[in-house]
Design a protein around this motif. Structure first.
Motif, mmCIF file in Angstrom:
data_model
loop_
_atom_site.group_PDB
_atom_site.id
_atom_site.type_symbol
_atom_site.label_atom_id
_atom_site.label_comp_id
_atom_site.label_asym_id
_atom_site.label_seq_id
_atom_site.Cartn_x
_atom_site.Cartn_y
_atom_site.Cartn_z
ATOM 1 N N ALA A 14 -1.013 -5.136 7.591
ATOM 2 C CA ALA A 14 -2.382 -5.106 7.103
ATOM 3 C C ALA A 14 -2.794 -6.435 6.523
ATOM 4 N N VAL A 16 -3.861 -8.162 3.425
ATOM 5 C CA VAL A 16 -3.797 -7.896 1.991
ATOM 6 C C VAL A 16 -3.182 -9.046 1.210
ATOM 7 N N ARG A 141 -8.437 -1.589 6.459
ATOM 8 C CA ARG A 141 -7.268 -1.134 5.725
ATOM 9 C C ARG A 141 -7.558 -1.158 4.236
ATOM 10 N N VAL A 146 -1.447 -1.124 2.804
ATOM 11 C CA VAL A 146 -0.631 -2.331 2.720
ATOM 12 C C VAL A 146 0.626 -2.091 1.896
ATOM 13 N N ALA A 208 1.144 -10.268 9.079
ATOM 14 C CA ALA A 208 0.053 -9.355 8.717
ATOM 15 C C ALA A 208 -1.266 -10.098 8.797
ATOM 16 N N VAL A 211 -3.811 -11.135 5.829
ATOM 17 C CA VAL A 211 -3.203 -10.972 4.509
ATOM 18 C C VAL A 211 -2.933 -12.337 3.908
#
Length: 676
Positions: A14, A16, A141, A146, A208, A211
Motif C-alpha cells: 500500500a 503509506v 487504501r 498498510v 509499496a 508509500v
C-alpha cells in the motif's frame, strides 16, 4: 458563572508512511503536603446555553499564541472540521474508503475513481455541499490496510523502528526512527518466517507504490510524568497511598457511567496495565507545579493500552521467532487504543461538563464548556490541555496508528491523531489523559509524544499523539460510558408564546450547536408526552394537540444522559374558521315548453260516419313537463312527447324535482284522457 472554590480541591503493498511513538509521562515527583478538604459548588452539567465569553483567558491566549487566530476564527474553523468528519463517516458507512482533511476553511475528501459517482452523491446530499471531492487513481487504501501489509511482509525486528502509520495531506506515510544501520546484526534462521518476512522498512516502502518513509525518533513515551475539571492532574501509585515517588496524569473529560453515575475518561497507560491506583487530586495553581495532594478521586475501572489485553509488538528476540509464534503475536496486535475510566467517584466532588483552560490563578479559575463529541480530520486545529503545559493548540497533521512504548518494552498500537508539538509546548510528560478539543467538541485524549528533529513530511517539529474518541466510541471500548457535555435549550421558532394554532399543527424549533443524536422531549405535568429527533441543522418540530383550548408544555433537549435546561411554552388551539362557500344558490326556473312543430301534421284518415272522431294530439297542446317514458319495446318516436326534448330537464336544477313531479301528475292525467 459561579467559580468553584479554589481552596483545594492477503494483501498487496500500500501507499503509506509508518512510525512508533513514546507514551508521554513517567517522571517522578516527591510526596507533597497532607491533603486538605476540597469544596466544590454543585453546578449541574446541564447548566446554561453555550457562552463563548466564558471560554476566555487560557484558551483564548493559547489560540492566539499558538495559532495566530482569534477564538471566533478557531471556533468557525472547527465547524468545517466537523463537517469534513461527518462526510467521511457517511462515506465509510456506505462502504467507501475515504480520507478527509481541511484546507483553507474548506473540507476536502479523497476517494478512489471507482467510488467517485457514489461518493459525489453522498457529498451533495450532506449538510455541507461545498466540500471538494478529489479522485485518486487506482485502489484507495487506508491505514489499517498498510498496517496488515507491514505485519505480513516486513522483518519482525524491523517493526521495533515503527513510530506511526498515518494518513496525511501528503498521503499515507510510515514514520520510523531512521534507516537501518549497515552494521545491524541479522541472525539467520531456518524458519519459513525468515524467507517470507524478509524486508526492511526501506525495501517495503520501495515496493509499496506511493508509500513514503519518514525519519522519526523511535517509540513514544507516556505523557505521565507520573502521570481533575478536565485537564486537572491526579496522582497514582501502585499502593494507592501517598508515597515518596508517585506518577502524575491529567483527567480528560468528565463522564457518565452506564448506571448514570459520575465517571472520568483518561488515558489507559496511566493505569499501568491495571497495576496502579488513584491516590488523589494533584493540586496546582499553575501548570507543572505540584503544591499538594488533594482529596481522593476514585478507582480505575476499565483500561486498555494497546491491543486487547494491553498487548503489543514485542521488542526483543524477534530475529529467531518462528512463524507460529509470529502468527500469535500478529493476532494480538490489532489496532488498539489508549483509554481508561475512573469510577467510584468521591461523592464530595462535582463533575460538570467543563475543561479547565488553565488561566492565571489556577485550573478552577476558568473553564471551557464541552458541547459534544466529534472526530478530527487532517488540517483541523486542535487544542489540548493538561497539568504540565496548560493549554496548547496546533495543527492535526495525521490520522492513523501510532506505536507507544509499553511496560514490557513492547510497542502498543493506538488509533488516533498526530499533531505538531513545537518544543513539546503542546504535549509533555504529565499531560497524559488530558482533553483534546476541536472547537468545543471532544475529539481525543493526550497519549504520547515523539521528540526529535523530524516527523511527518512537511513538519520539522516534535509530534503529539492523541487517542481518537471517535474510535473509542465506534469500537465500544467503554460501552455505556458517555462524555458529559452541555446541551443547549430548545427554542420554538415558528410560533410565539401564547399564539393561536390549529389542532395538530406542526410547531417548529431549533437547538443550537446540537450534537448528533440530540432529541427534544415534550413534557406536560412533568410527564413526557412526545419525543422528536433534532436533525443535522439543529431543527425539530412538535405537534399541537387535537383538542381545542390552552396547551401549556415544557421542552427539554436530551442527548443520552446529558440534558438541557427546561423551557416552558404555551399555545392556544382553536378550530379553523369555516371556509366560506362561493357558489351562488340556483334560482328555480319555469319548465320549458316543447318547441312548436315546423311541419304541418300529416292528414288524418276520416272516421266512419257512424263513429265519433277520436281526440287527436293537437286537440290540446302538451307541455314539456308532460314527458312520459316509452313503454318497453315501443319505439321512442311513437311517444307523443318524444320529439319535443321535454325529457332533458335537469333533475338537479333548483326546484326541478318539484316541477318534474307536477309534470308527471299532469301527464298521467292527460294520458288517461287520451288513451282511456
Amino acid at each position: 458563572m459561579p467559580k468553584p472554590n479554589s481552596k483545594t480541591a492477503q494483501r498487496g503493498f500500500a501507499a503509506v508512511a509508518a512510525a512508533a511513538a513514546v507514551v508521554v509521562g513517567g517522571g517522578l515527583v516527591p510526596a507533597a503536603a497532607a491533603p486538605e478538604v476540597i469544596e466544590i459548588p454543585s453546578e449541574s452539567p446541564s447548566a446554561t446555553a453555550i457562552d463563548s465569553a466564558e471560554q476566555a483567558e487560557g484558551l483564548e491566549e493559547a489560540v492566539k499564541r499558538d495559532l495566530g487566530k482569534t477564538l471566533e476564527q478557531y471556533n468557525e474553523e472547527s465547524k468545517v472540521s466537523e463537517e469534513a468528519a461527518e462526510i467521511s463517516e457517511r462515506l465509510n458507512d456506505e462502504g467507501i474508503k475515504a480520507s478527509a482533511s481541511v484546507e483553507g476553511g474548506q473540507a476536502e475528501i479523497k476517494v478512489s475513481k471507482a467510488d467517485e459517482a457514489k461518493a459525489q452523491h453522498v457529498v451533495e446530499t450532506g449538510a455541507d455541499k461545498s466540500a471538494t471531492l478529489t479522485v485518486e487513481i487506482g485502489q484507495m487504501r487506508n491505514v489499517g490496510d498498510v498496517y496488515e501489509e507491514v505485519l505480513e511482509n516486513v522483518k519482525p525486528a524491523e517493526l521495533t523502528r515503527l513510530t506511526a502509520i498515518m494518513n496525511t495531506k501528503s498521503g499515507l506515510q510510515i514514520i520510523a526512527d531512521g534507516p537501518a544501520a549497515a552494521e545491524r546484526k541479522a541472525t539467520a534462521t531456518s524458519s519459513k518466517l525468515a524467507a517470507i518476512k524478509s524486508l526492511t522498512l526501506e525495501e517495503f516502502v520501495a515496493k509499496a507504490e506511493g508509500v513514503k518513509l519518514v525519519e522519526g525518533s523511535g517509540p513514544a513515551k507516556t505523557t505521565a510524568a507520573d502521570d481533575y475539571f478536565g485537564a486537572m492532574g491526579y496522582l497514582t501509585d501502585r499502593s494507592g497511598q501517598p508515597a515518596p515517588t508517585m506518577r502524575i496524569c491529567s483527567t480528560g473529560f468528565n463522564a457518565w457511567s452506564p448506571a448514570g453515575e459520575d465517571a472520568i475518561i483518561t488515558a489507559g497507560h496511566c493505569a499501568e496495565d491495571g497495576q496502579t491506583k488513584v491516590v488523589g487530586i494533584a493540586e496546582q495553581t499553575e501548570p507543572n507545579v505540584l503544591e499538594a495532594i488533594g482529596v481522593p478521586v476514585g478507582e480505575f475501572g476499565f483500561s486498555q493500552f494497546g491491543g486487547p489485553n494491553n498487548s503489543g509488538i514485542p521488542s526483543n528476540d524477534l530475529e529467531g521467532i518462528t512463524e507460529d509464534e509470529w502468527a500469535e503475536i500478529v493476532n494480538n496486535t490489532e489496532p488498539g487504543t489508549d483509554v481508561a475510566v475512573i469510577d467510584d467517584i468521591n461523592s464530595d466532588l462535582n463533575l460538570p461538563a467543563l475543561v479547565s483552560n488553565w488561566p492565571a490563578g489556577g485550573p478552577r479559575e476558568g473553564t471551557v464548556k464541552v458541547t459534544g463529541v466529534s472526530k478530527a480530520v487532517v488540517g483541523s486545529t486542535a487544542c489540548s490541555s493538561g497539568r504540565t503545559t496548560g493549554w496548547g493548540c496546533s495543527l492535526i497533521i495525521g490520522e492513523g496508528l501510532f506505536f507507544v512504548l509499553g511496560l514490557n518494552n513492547d510497542q502498543r498500537p493506538v488509533w488516533g491523531y498526530a499533531a505538531e508539538n513545537p518544543g513539546q509546548s503542546v504535549l509533555d510528560q504529565g499531560d497524559s489523559g488530558g482533553p483534546v478539543m476541536v472547537g468545543t467538541r471532544a475529539v481525543g485524549i493526550n497519549s504520547a509524544d515523539s521528540p526529535g528533529p523530524d516527523g511527518i513530511e512537511g513538519n520539522d517539529d516534535d509530534l503529539a499523539f492523541y487517542t481518537s474518541l471517535s474510535d473509542v466510541q465506534s469500537k465500544g471500548y467503554i460501552d455505556g460510558y458517555q462524555i458529559k457535555f452541555y446541551v443547549n435549550t430548545p427554542m420554538l421558532t415558528s410560533v410565539s408564546d401564547g399564539a393561536e394554532v390549529e389542532p395538530g399543527a406542526k410547531l417548529g424549533g431549533t437547538v443550537s450547536e446540537a450534537s448528533s443524536g440530540t432529541k427534544v422531549n415534550v413534557l406536560v405535568d412533568g410527564k413526557i408526552v412526545e419525543t422528536v429527533a433534532v436533525d443535522a441543522e439543529g431543527e425539530f418540530s412538535i405537534n399541537a394537540p387535537q383538542a381545542e383550548g390552552a396547551f401549556s408544555f415544557t421542552l427539554e433537549a436530551v442527548n443520552g444522559l446529558n440534558k438541557s435546561e427546561l423551557v416552558n411554552g404555551a399555545v392556544v388551539v382553536v378550530a379553523p374558521e369555516p371556509t366560506p362557500t362561493t357558489t351562488e344558490p340556483a334560482v328555480p326556473t319555469e319548465p320549458s315548453r316543447p318547441a312548436e312543430p315546423t311541419e304541418e301534421p300529416a292528414e288524418q284518415a276520416s272516421p266512419p260516419a257512424d263513429q265519433e272522431p277520436s281526440a287527436s294530439a293537437s286537440d290540446e297542446p302538451s307541455k314539456s313537463t308532460e314527458a312520459k317514458e316509452p313503454k318497453k319495446d315501443e319505439p321512442k318516436k311513437d311517444e307523443p312527447l318524444a320529439e319535443t326534448g321535454a325529457g332533458s330537464v335537469p333533475l338537479i336544477a333548483a326546484g326541478g324535482a318539484l316541477a318534474l313531479i307536477g309534470a308527471a301528475v299532469l301527464l298521467l292525467h292527460r294520458s288517461a284522457r287520451r288513451h282511456g
